[in-house]
Design a protein around this motif. Sequence first.
Motif, short mmCIF file in Angstrom:
data_model
loop_
_atom_site.label_atom_id
_atom_site.label_comp_id
_atom_site.label_asym_id
_atom_site.label_seq_id
_atom_site.Cartn_x
_atom_site.Cartn_y
_atom_site.Cartn_z
N ILE A 14 0.83 -1.21 0.00
CA ILE A 14 0.00 0.00 0.00
C ILE A 14 0.87 1.26 0.00
CG2 ILE A 14 -1.77 1.31 1.27
CD1 ILE A 14 -2.81 -1.25 -0.06
N SER A 15 1.83 1.30 0.92
CA SER A 15 2.67 2.51 0.98
C SER A 15 3.53 2.61 -0.27
CB SER A 15 3.50 2.54 2.25
OG SER A 15 4.34 1.42 2.30
N GLU A 16 3.99 1.47 -0.79
CA GLU A 16 4.79 1.49 -2.00
C GLU A 16 3.98 2.02 -3.20
OE1 GLU A 16 8.19 -1.81 -2.05
OE2 GLU A 16 6.72 -2.14 -3.64
N ALA A 17 2.76 1.51 -3.30
CA ALA A 17 1.91 1.94 -4.43
C ALA A 17 1.61 3.42 -4.32
CB ALA A 17 0.61 1.13 -4.44
N SER A 18 1.35 3.85 -3.12
CA SER A 18 1.03 5.25 -2.89
C SER A 18 2.18 6.15 -3.38
CB SER A 18 0.75 5.45 -1.40
OG SER A 18 0.71 6.80 -1.10
N ARG A 19 3.40 5.72 -3.05
CA ARG A 19 4.58 6.49 -3.46
C ARG A 19 4.82 6.39 -4.95
NH1 ARG A 19 8.77 3.87 -0.93
NH2 ARG A 19 7.49 3.23 0.83
N MET A 20 4.79 5.15 -5.47
CA MET A 20 5.10 4.93 -6.89
C MET A 20 4.16 5.69 -7.81
SD MET A 20 5.95 0.88 -7.09
CE MET A 20 5.65 0.76 -8.84
N PHE A 21 2.87 5.65 -7.46
CA PHE A 21 1.88 6.23 -8.39
C PHE A 21 1.42 7.61 -7.93
CE2 PHE A 21 1.36 1.54 -8.56
CZ PHE A 21 1.93 1.35 -9.82
N ASN A 22 2.01 8.07 -6.84
CA ASN A 22 1.67 9.38 -6.31
C ASN A 22 0.16 9.54 -6.08
OD1 ASN A 22 2.19 11.92 -5.36
ND2 ASN A 22 2.07 12.89 -7.39
N ILE A 23 -0.39 8.59 -5.38
CA ILE A 23 -1.82 8.63 -5.09
C ILE A 23 -2.04 8.55 -3.58
CG2 ILE A 23 -2.70 7.64 -7.26
CD1 ILE A 23 -2.62 4.89 -5.89
N ASP A 24 -3.19 9.08 -3.15
CA ASP A 24 -3.58 8.89 -1.76
C ASP A 24 -4.39 7.61 -1.67
OD1 ASP A 24 -2.43 11.15 -0.70
OD2 ASP A 24 -4.14 12.41 -1.29
N PHE A 75 -4.64 3.98 -12.71
CA PHE A 75 -5.45 2.92 -12.10
C PHE A 75 -5.06 1.55 -12.66
CE2 PHE A 75 -9.50 0.44 -11.81
CZ PHE A 75 -9.43 0.25 -10.43
N SER A 76 -4.88 1.47 -13.97
CA SER A 76 -4.54 0.15 -14.50
C SER A 76 -3.14 -0.26 -14.07
CB SER A 76 -4.72 0.07 -16.02
OG SER A 76 -4.01 1.11 -16.63
N GLN A 77 -2.24 0.72 -13.92
CA GLN A 77 -0.90 0.38 -13.40
C GLN A 77 -0.97 -0.11 -11.96
OE1 GLN A 77 1.91 3.65 -13.98
NE2 GLN A 77 1.07 3.97 -16.03
N LEU A 78 -1.84 0.55 -11.19
CA LEU A 78 -2.01 0.17 -9.78
C LEU A 78 -2.52 -1.28 -9.69
CD1 LEU A 78 -2.30 0.85 -6.70
CD2 LEU A 78 -4.61 1.65 -7.23
N LEU A 79 -3.51 -1.59 -10.52
CA LEU A 79 -4.06 -2.95 -10.51
C LEU A 79 -2.97 -3.96 -10.86
CD1 LEU A 79 -7.58 -2.72 -12.21
CD2 LEU A 79 -6.98 -2.75 -9.78
N GLU A 80 -2.20 -3.62 -11.88
CA GLU A 80 -1.14 -4.53 -12.32
C GLU A 80 -0.12 -4.74 -11.20
OE1 GLU A 80 2.29 -4.62 -15.69
OE2 GLU A 80 0.56 -3.31 -16.05
#
Length: 349
Positions: free
Chosen positions: A287-297, A327-332
């Motif tokens: 979760i924290s990694e995705a948040s940082r990688m994709f710059n999302i909350d 979003f599709s990158q996040l899912l992947e």
Amino acid sequence: MIDLQHITQRYPTPEGGVFYALKDVSLHIEQGEIFGIIGRSGAGKSTLVRCINFLNRPSEGTVTVDGKCLNTMTEAELRASRRNIGMIFQHFNLLSSRTVFDNAAFPLELIGMDKAKIKAKVDPLLDLVGLTEHRNKYPAQLSGGQKQRVGIARALANDPRVLLSDEATSALDPETTIATLELLKRINKELGLTIVMITHQMDVVKQICDRVAVMNKGIVVEEGSVIDVFRRPQTETTKALIGNIMAQELPGSMLERVREQVAGLDKDSVHILRLSFVGSEVTRPVISEASRMFNIDVNILLGQVDEVQGKGFGTLTILTSCNTDTFSQLLEYLRKHNVTVEEVTSHVL
Ligand SMILES: Nc1ncnc2c1ncn2[C@@H]1O[C@H](COP(=O)(O)OP(=O)(O)O)[C@@H](O)[C@H]1O
Ligand SMILES: [Mg+2]
């Protein structure tokens, strides 16, 4: 070990019609596994389990246990075959005028075994189920859990290869249920016994089953390893059964807050995801990694960790807002790291 092919059970209705208690059920249960059959009351579970020892002769379909087909057996062969299949029940079905020892010994008396042999057989069984000190008591003097252990000892008296359990823990309190399930698991391991667990409680399946079939209205609607069924329930029947313990639904107060939160956002960018994962398979802080990688909350709405088949199993409901590409990158990304993702936005908003 147990092979059910196209089992159908019909009953005549009082109005002169036909009722299907089972419709074309096929199942294969492996040697040594604990196989759960779950469904609501009336789903056909007891009818199905009674087909495994031909206490119910199915209207159609074949039953093979331990390589032997029951359909073509004579009554005498069936009786012999049933000794290979022990059974335990919700209400224990003990004989009230017999002691613990004599209840456990009953199946052996029926086949005419002599007293010394019976004792040699039953003593270790009472030991196995932890009832040695209660051997001379009568059922009325026992707790529910102790009565069920007498039932288990009796079911094991003939050295069966299969144990059928029809709601065996449904009349027990939660603590006694856990202890009884632990005992069954131990017996499964130590004796290599194949166990079929009929239950309406997902907790039972979660605690000891390897695989599970979900029944509804006489049909098997879903089947698979317990962890997969928990991870990706396919049918509403299964979701409802799991729902109670995995809290998939957001509580009402939280729904309101979520709706307020997303009110100002572009509707198409809002995603509510239900993530599920087996603890040992997810080794990164996704979760924290995705948040940082994709710059999302990422807003965590609901989370729960449970134990399924002895493994940590987590579910997390998250809210995020991002464009389609992200979003599709996040899912992947999540799927690559063994997280099962289900979009539930439309259920929530
Ligand atoms: N001998 C019978 N005659 C008619 N209907 C039956 C008979 N046995 C079971 N049924 C019906 O079949 C359905 C499935 O019953 P059952 O197998 O006991 O369900 P479960 O064990 O899942 O609660 C129920 O609707 C029940 O009323
Ligand atoms: Mg039943």
